[in-house]
Design a protein around this motif. Structure first.
Motif, mmCIF file in Angstrom:
data_model
loop_
_atom_site.group_PDB
_atom_site.id
_atom_site.type_symbol
_atom_site.label_atom_id
_atom_site.label_comp_id
_atom_site.label_asym_id
_atom_site.label_seq_id
_atom_site.Cartn_x
_atom_site.Cartn_y
_atom_site.Cartn_z
ATOM 1 N N ASP A 141 0.832 -1.207 0.000
ATOM 2 C CA ASP A 141 0.000 0.000 0.000
ATOM 3 C C ASP A 141 0.865 1.255 0.000
ATOM 4 N N ARG A 142 1.867 1.260 -0.855
ATOM 5 C CA ARG A 142 2.757 2.401 -1.006
ATOM 6 C C ARG A 142 2.627 2.938 -2.428
ATOM 7 N N ALA A 143 2.444 4.242 -2.571
ATOM 8 C CA ALA A 143 2.266 4.851 -3.892
ATOM 9 C C ALA A 143 3.372 5.879 -4.112
ATOM 10 N N LEU A 144 4.455 5.453 -4.744
ATOM 11 C CA LEU A 144 5.605 6.333 -4.945
ATOM 12 C C LEU A 144 5.273 7.516 -5.845
ATOM 13 N N ASP A 145 4.371 7.308 -6.816
ATOM 14 C CA ASP A 145 4.035 8.374 -7.757
ATOM 15 C C ASP A 145 2.796 9.178 -7.344
ATOM 16 N N ALA A 146 2.279 8.949 -6.146
ATOM 17 C CA ALA A 146 1.068 9.638 -5.704
ATOM 18 C C ALA A 146 1.182 11.163 -5.741
ATOM 19 N N PRO A 147 2.328 11.766 -5.396
ATOM 20 C CA PRO A 147 2.417 13.233 -5.436
ATOM 21 C C PRO A 147 2.387 13.826 -6.848
ATOM 22 N N LEU A 148 2.546 13.001 -7.884
ATOM 23 C CA LEU A 148 2.599 13.508 -9.257
ATOM 24 C C LEU A 148 1.199 13.762 -9.802
ATOM 25 N N THR A 149 1.128 14.628 -10.804
ATOM 26 C CA THR A 149 -0.143 14.826 -11.511
ATOM 27 C C THR A 149 -0.403 13.613 -12.400
ATOM 28 N N VAL A 150 -1.619 13.519 -12.925
ATOM 29 C CA VAL A 150 -1.962 12.393 -13.794
ATOM 30 C C VAL A 150 -1.058 12.368 -15.019
ATOM 31 N N GLU A 151 -0.810 13.533 -15.613
ATOM 32 C CA GLU A 151 0.057 13.601 -16.794
ATOM 33 C C GLU A 151 1.477 13.149 -16.454
ATOM 34 N N GLN A 152 1.973 13.556 -15.290
ATOM 35 C CA GLN A 152 3.317 13.149 -14.877
ATOM 36 C C GLN A 152 3.385 11.655 -14.600
ATOM 37 N N GLN A 153 2.330 11.100 -14.012
ATOM 38 C CA GLN A 153 2.297 9.666 -13.766
ATOM 39 C C GLN A 153 2.341 8.876 -15.064
ATOM 40 N N ILE A 154 1.608 9.349 -16.065
ATOM 41 C CA ILE A 154 1.613 8.672 -17.373
ATOM 42 C C ILE A 154 2.993 8.746 -18.003
ATOM 43 N N LEU A 155 3.624 9.921 -17.931
ATOM 44 C CA LEU A 155 4.956 10.091 -18.506
ATOM 45 C C LEU A 155 5.974 9.229 -17.768
ATOM 46 N N ALA A 156 5.892 9.196 -16.453
ATOM 47 C CA ALA A 156 6.824 8.391 -15.664
ATOM 48 C C ALA A 156 6.691 6.911 -16.013
ATOM 49 N N PHE A 157 5.460 6.431 -16.143
ATOM 50 C CA PHE A 157 5.233 5.021 -16.486
ATOM 51 C C PHE A 157 5.733 4.708 -17.900
ATOM 52 N N SER A 158 5.416 5.578 -18.852
ATOM 53 C CA SER A 158 5.780 5.325 -20.247
ATOM 54 C C SER A 158 7.287 5.342 -20.444
ATOM 55 N N LEU A 159 7.954 6.376 -19.935
ATOM 56 C CA LEU A 159 9.394 6.480 -20.127
ATOM 57 C C LEU A 159 10.129 5.428 -19.297
ATOM 58 N N GLY A 160 9.599 5.117 -18.115
ATOM 59 C CA GLY A 160 10.213 4.061 -17.312
ATOM 60 C C GLY A 160 10.167 2.718 -18.018
ATOM 61 N N SER A 161 9.037 2.410 -18.642
ATOM 62 C CA SER A 161 8.909 1.159 -19.404
ATOM 63 C C SER A 161 9.861 1.147 -20.585
ATOM 64 N N LEU A 162 10.021 2.290 -21.240
ATOM 65 C CA LEU A 162 10.924 2.379 -22.392
ATOM 66 C C LEU A 162 12.372 2.153 -21.971
ATOM 67 N N VAL A 163 12.754 2.734 -20.840
ATOM 68 C CA VAL A 163 14.114 2.555 -20.333
ATOM 69 C C VAL A 163 14.380 1.086 -20.028
ATOM 70 N N GLU A 164 13.418 0.423 -19.409
ATOM 71 C CA GLU A 164 13.613 -0.980 -19.060
ATOM 72 C C GLU A 164 13.687 -1.885 -20.279
#
Length: 340
Positions: A141-164
């Protein structure tokens, strides 16, 4: 960091993907956020010098984390310059540290059979998958990206997946198919990692023979593009989405950039050269993450130094053996007990 021997049922050798029941000695580190002196403790006072993370809750964000079941993190790939040169292991370690989640750390040294990292949470076991951070977030029950906006969360997920799927995958395929270069890249001492009483030449033979040639290497142009994207998004900020907010993209980027930048200059690696020559802000980003999340970085990196004195006498005896004259019984046993 306090190190002790544990009888936890894990195996340093090869396995079938299931933690075995045979009891062996492994290095156990009690891990929590360290204090400023670099010492680690299970006492909650040790984390008082680090700001408490924001934890998602029904009423908003709470400073006090909820009670958690015992957590055990199993990782491998420890070397003198990194807690783990495997990005998957370093990613989980960094995620837990960032959220100040207390856990016990089990180091399986140079075991590259693909079953690490593994996280035990109570009676549940999370294995090395592409979704291990999402699984951890749900279980704890930990949300590391909770402080981010929805747009930032989408960008973080997309670019993180691309890096991996580019940088991390390419690095993983590289060291699996270049075992000899891996030892040079991270200054790994097989005698200390495996703790086997065999001549160095035999150990190197056993380690290198498990290499394989991969046909799934990423396009160099794609790797260069991803590195440039990360550099531009970071800009002059301390972290990808602000000066103080460490999110999932920071964790993922750090977990792959740190192993790449740690590769010795004696070993050719184009991604490392591009980052150091053209994207210096990513180099400083890695250093900031170390200071923020791993003030005890040096203690985590080389536990090999801690047991160097303990193994000195044993290694001295075996060094007297001519490496070109391996006893038949030892040679036969070494083939049967391959640790990779």
């Amino acid at each position: 960091m306090e190190t002790q021997k544990s009888d936890h049922p894990v195996d340093l050798g090869a396995g079938d993907g299931v933690l075995p029941s045979k009891t062996v000695d492994i290095d156990l580190e009690i891990s929590s956020l360290p204090n400023q002196s670099g010492e680690s403790s299970t006492d909650q006072d040790s984390s008082s010098q680090v700001a408490s993370p924001l934890v998602a809750s029904d009423s908003g964000f709470a400073e006090e984390p909820v009670a958690l079941p015992p957590i055990f993190l199993h990782l491998c790939g420890q070397c003198p310059s990194l807690p783990s040169f495997q990005s998957d292991c370093l990613k989980v370690l960094t995620w837990l540290r960032t959220l100040a989640v207390p856990f016990q750390l089990f180091n399986h040294k140079l075991n590259l059979d693909g079953r690490f990292p593994t996280v035990e949470i109570g009676n549940d076991e999370l294995t090395n998958t592409d979704h291990i951070l999402s699984d951890l977030s749900r279980h704890l029950d930990r949300a590391l990206d909770a402080p981010l906006t929805v747009e930032q969360q989408i960008l973080a997920f997309s670019l993180g997946s691309l890096v991996e799927h580019t940088l991390a995958r390419e690095h993983r395929e590289w060291f699996r198919s270049n075992r000899g270069e891996l030892l040079r890249a991270y200054s790994i001492d097989l005698k200390k990692s495996w703790k086997k009483m065999l001549p160095t030449s035999v150990l190197h033979f056993l380690f290198k023979r498990s290499s394989y040639k991969s046909s799934t290497h990423a396009n160099p142009a794609d790797i260069a593009t991803v590195i440039t994207m990360l550099s531009k998004l970071l800009g002059t900020q301390s972290f990808f989405f602000g000066e103080d907010t460490v999110c999932s993209l920071d964790v993922i980027a750090f977990a792959i950039l740190a192993p790449i930048l740690a590769i010795s200059e004696l070993v050719p690696y184009s991604a490392r050269d591009k980052i150091k020559l053209e994207c210096e802000n990513l180099v400083w980003f890695v250093e900031r993450m170390k200071q923020r999340v791993f003030p005890d970085w040096d203690q985590l990196c080389d536990a090999q130094k801690k047991d160097a004195d303990q193994t000195a006498e044993m290694l001295t005896d075996i060094n007297l053996i001519d490496e070109n004259e391996v006893p038949a019984k030892i040679e036969e046993q070494s083939i049967l007990e391959t640790a990779v």
